[in-house]
Design a protein around this motif. Structure first.
Motif, PDB file in Angstrom:
ATOM      1  N   MET A 110      32.439  34.222  99.239  1.00 16.61           N
ATOM      2  CA  MET A 110      33.125  34.787  98.086  1.00 16.61           C
ATOM      3  C   MET A 110      34.598  34.394  98.032  1.00 16.61           C
ATOM      4  O   MET A 110      35.139  34.114  96.959  1.00 16.61           O
ATOM      5  N   GLU A 111      35.257  34.371  99.163  1.00 14.80           N
ATOM      6  CA  GLU A 111      36.676  34.017  99.179  1.00 14.80           C
ATOM      7  C   GLU A 111      36.884  32.570  98.748  1.00 14.80           C
ATOM      8  O   GLU A 111      37.820  32.256  98.019  1.00 14.80           O
ATOM      9  N   ALA A 112      35.987  31.683  99.181  1.00 15.39           N
ATOM     10  CA  ALA A 112      36.087  30.284  98.776  1.00 15.39           C
ATOM     11  C   ALA A 112      35.846  30.136  97.268  1.00 15.39           C
ATOM     12  O   ALA A 112      36.523  29.348  96.596  1.00 15.39           O
ATOM     13  N   LEU A 113      34.904  30.892  96.745  1.00 13.47           N
ATOM     14  CA  LEU A 113      34.608  30.808  95.310  1.00 13.47           C
ATOM     15  C   LEU A 113      35.779  31.294  94.471  1.00 13.47           C
ATOM     16  O   LEU A 113      36.049  30.760  93.384  1.00 13.47           O
ATOM     17  N   LEU A 114      36.495  32.293  94.966  1.00  9.30           N
ATOM     18  CA  LEU A 114      37.641  32.820  94.226  1.00  9.30           C
ATOM     19  C   LEU A 114      38.810  31.841  94.190  1.00  9.30           C
ATOM     20  O   LEU A 114      39.760  32.031  93.414  1.00  9.30           O
ATOM     21  N   LYS A 115      38.745  30.799  94.994  1.00 12.35           N
ATOM     22  CA  LYS A 115      39.794  29.780  94.999  1.00 12.35           C
ATOM     23  C   LYS A 115      39.470  28.616  94.064  1.00 12.35           C
ATOM     24  O   LYS A 115      40.292  27.717  93.873  1.00 12.35           O
ATOM     25  N   LEU A 116      38.276  28.638  93.479  1.00 10.46           N
ATOM     26  CA  LEU A 116      37.902  27.587  92.533  1.00 10.46           C
ATOM     27  C   LEU A 116      38.629  27.800  91.203  1.00 10.46           C
ATOM     28  O   LEU A 116      39.156  28.884  90.933  1.00 10.46           O
ATOM     29  N   PRO A 117      38.667  26.785  90.346  1.00 16.38           N
ATOM     30  CA  PRO A 117      39.296  26.952  89.026  1.00 16.38           C
ATOM     31  C   PRO A 117      38.664  28.117  88.254  1.00 16.38           C
ATOM     32  O   PRO A 117      37.461  28.372  88.358  1.00 16.38           O
ATOM     33  N   GLU A 118      39.476  28.803  87.483  1.00 16.76           N
ATOM     34  CA  GLU A 118      39.011  30.002  86.788  1.00 16.76           C
ATOM     35  C   GLU A 118      37.890  29.719  85.799  1.00 16.76           C
ATOM     36  O   GLU A 118      37.106  30.609  85.479  1.00 16.76           O
ATOM     37  N   ALA A 149      33.777  32.531  88.185  1.00 16.03           N
ATOM     38  CA  ALA A 149      33.257  33.572  87.297  1.00 16.03           C
ATOM     39  C   ALA A 149      32.303  34.498  88.050  1.00 16.03           C
ATOM     40  O   ALA A 149      32.347  35.731  87.891  1.00 16.03           O
ATOM     41  N   TYR A 150      31.456  33.917  88.881  1.00 17.48           N
ATOM     42  CA  TYR A 150      30.486  34.694  89.652  1.00 17.48           C
ATOM     43  C   TYR A 150      31.189  35.602  90.660  1.00 17.48           C
ATOM     44  O   TYR A 150      30.927  36.809  90.712  1.00 17.48           O
ATOM     45  N   ALA A 151      32.099  35.040  91.448  1.00 17.32           N
ATOM     46  CA  ALA A 151      32.764  35.813  92.501  1.00 17.32           C
ATOM     47  C   ALA A 151      33.654  36.898  91.916  1.00 17.32           C
ATOM     48  O   ALA A 151      33.687  38.031  92.421  1.00 17.32           O
ATOM     49  N   SER A 152      34.384  36.584  90.850  1.00 16.51           N
ATOM     50  CA  SER A 152      35.275  37.575  90.261  1.00 16.51           C
ATOM     51  C   SER A 152      34.479  38.699  89.593  1.00 16.51           C
ATOM     52  O   SER A 152      34.870  39.869  89.652  1.00 16.51           O
ATOM     53  N   TYR A 153      33.363  38.347  89.008  1.00 17.00           N
ATOM     54  CA  TYR A 153      32.473  39.343  88.389  1.00 17.00           C
ATOM     55  C   TYR A 153      31.924  40.303  89.447  1.00 17.00           C
ATOM     56  O   TYR A 153      31.952  41.531  89.272  1.00 17.00           O
ATOM     57  N   LEU A 154      31.458  39.767  90.565  1.00 13.16           N
ATOM     58  CA  LEU A 154      30.918  40.624  91.626  1.00 13.16           C
ATOM     59  C   LEU A 154      32.009  41.490  92.250  1.00 13.16           C
ATOM     60  O   LEU A 154      31.794  42.672  92.538  1.00 13.16           O
ATOM     61  N   LYS A 155      33.186  40.889  92.445  1.00 16.92           N
ATOM     62  CA  LYS A 155      34.281  41.638  93.054  1.00 16.92           C
ATOM     63  C   LYS A 155      34.725  42.788  92.153  1.00 16.92           C
ATOM     64  O   LYS A 155      34.926  43.920  92.615  1.00 16.92           O
ATOM     65  N   GLU A 156      34.860  42.512  90.873  1.00 19.78           N
ATOM     66  CA  GLU A 156      35.308  43.535  89.926  1.00 19.78           C
ATOM     67  C   GLU A 156      34.289  44.664  89.798  1.00 19.78           C
ATOM     68  O   GLU A 156      34.647  45.838  89.706  1.00 19.78           O
ATOM     69  N   ALA A 157      32.995  44.300  89.809  1.00 19.92           N
ATOM     70  CA  ALA A 157      31.943  45.305  89.659  1.00 19.92           C
ATOM     71  C   ALA A 157      31.619  46.017  90.965  1.00 19.92           C
ATOM     72  O   ALA A 157      30.923  47.034  90.964  1.00 19.92           O
ATOM     73  N   GLY A 158      32.110  45.471  92.093  1.00 14.18           N
ATOM     74  CA  GLY A 158      31.790  46.057  93.393  1.00 14.18           C
ATOM     75  C   GLY A 158      30.362  45.792  93.825  1.00 14.18           C
ATOM     76  O   GLY A 158      29.769  46.574  94.558  1.00 14.18           O
ATOM     77  N   PHE A 159      29.799  44.652  93.376  1.00 16.45           N
ATOM     78  CA  PHE A 159      28.421  44.305  93.706  1.00 16.45           C
ATOM     79  C   PHE A 159      28.359  43.475  94.985  1.00 16.45           C
ATOM     80  O   PHE A 159      29.273  42.701  95.288  1.00 16.45           O
ATOM     81  N   ASP A 160      27.275  43.609  95.709  1.00 11.44           N
ATOM     82  CA  ASP A 160      26.997  42.824  96.904  1.00 11.44           C
ATOM     83  C   ASP A 160      26.129  41.629  96.500  1.00 11.44           C
ATOM     84  O   ASP A 160      25.053  41.823  95.918  1.00 11.44           O
ATOM     85  N   PRO A 161      26.553  40.396  96.782  1.00 10.44           N
ATOM     86  CA  PRO A 161      25.736  39.239  96.392  1.00 10.44           C
ATOM     87  C   PRO A 161      24.380  39.202  97.080  1.00 10.44           C
ATOM     88  O   PRO A 161      23.473  38.491  96.641  1.00 10.44           O
ATOM     89  N   ASN A 162      24.219  39.956  98.161  1.00 15.90           N
ATOM     90  CA  ASN A 162      22.940  39.997  98.882  1.00 15.90           C
ATOM     91  C   ASN A 162      22.233  41.336  98.719  1.00 15.90           C
ATOM     92  O   ASN A 162      21.516  41.782  99.600  1.00 15.90           O
TER      93      ASN A 162
END
Length: 224
Positions: free
Chosen positions: A74-82, A88-101
């Motif tokens: 997730m941290e690597a994905l958040l460093k990709l271009p917006e 989009a995936y990582a920021s969406y999960l982080k904002e919603a408090g969702f677990d990718p697994n």
């Protein structure tokens, strides 16, 4: 053998019924969704669903490969271009408090179990690419999309249950729900197969590029 088959069908039926009742009471119960799907795993409609998705060569190839993605960083994905899918995936999960697994794992023993697991693994990606909300109505819109793409029996069961629950408990939402179902189904019928995509190998690709390549016009955000 006949008695064993009958006993298995009875167990599957009870598991499905239990899951459907739980979902009617609380549509947010993710475990109940998995109970329904696993209870339906031996019905003929599941094999017809597998046959349907495998009729598309690109889906048949990924099913044969048994492609499953590693756990996302997730941290690597958040460093990709917006504008990228990964961001989009990582920021969406982080904002919603969702677990990718969050999804329930299951052993892949055949084409059907692989299909179940891969759809579970990529569920949130489907939300992002289609633009469907993650509330109950948005989830049912995505189920209509899944139904068009895969003929997945669970999608139809959840849509039926969602319509019944809305009719009985919040009929004022029926117009919006029917709109999301119609939009989701039309989008799924038009789009290229999502099940064939190795999203996780192309996190850096812009979300808009994914949508254009797959023939997806994301649904406008609505206010429930």
């Amino acid at each position: 053998m006949f008695l064993k088959d009958r006993q298995r069908r009875n167990i599957d039926y009870l598991q499905t019924l239990k899951g459907v009742v739980a979902l009617l009471r609380d549509p947010g119960q993710t475990d109940s969704v998995y109970d329904v799907e696993e209870g339906l795993r031996n019905i003929k409609a599941v094999q017809l669903s597998v046959d349907f998705v495998k009729s598309k060569p690109e889906v048949a190839a990924i099913i044969e490969e048994r492609y499953l993605a590693p756990e996302p960083d997730m941290e690597a994905l958040l460093k990709l271009p917006e504008e990228s899918l990964g961001y989009a995936y990582a920021s969406y999960l982080k904002e919603a408090g969702f677990d990718p697994n969050f999804y329930r794992k299951l052993e892949v023993v055949d084409d059907a179990s692989y299909m179940f697991l891969r759809i579970r693994q990529s569920h949130d990606i489907w939300h992002i690419v289609t633009g469907m909300n993650t509330d109950v109505i948005g989830e049912l819109g995505l189920k209509a999309f899944e139904l068009a793409q895969t003929r997945r029996p669970m999608s139809l069961v959840l849509l039926t249950g969602g319509l019944m629950r809305t009719l009985l408990s919040s009929p004022e939402d029926l117009d919006l729900l029917l709109d999301r179902i119609a939009v989701g189904y039309r989008m799924g019928a038009k789009a290229k197969p999502f099940l064939a995509q190795k999203w996780e190998e192309n996190w850096e690709k812009p979300l808009a590029e994914w949508q254009a390549e797959l023939g997806v016009e994301p649904t406008p955000v609505y206010v429930p």
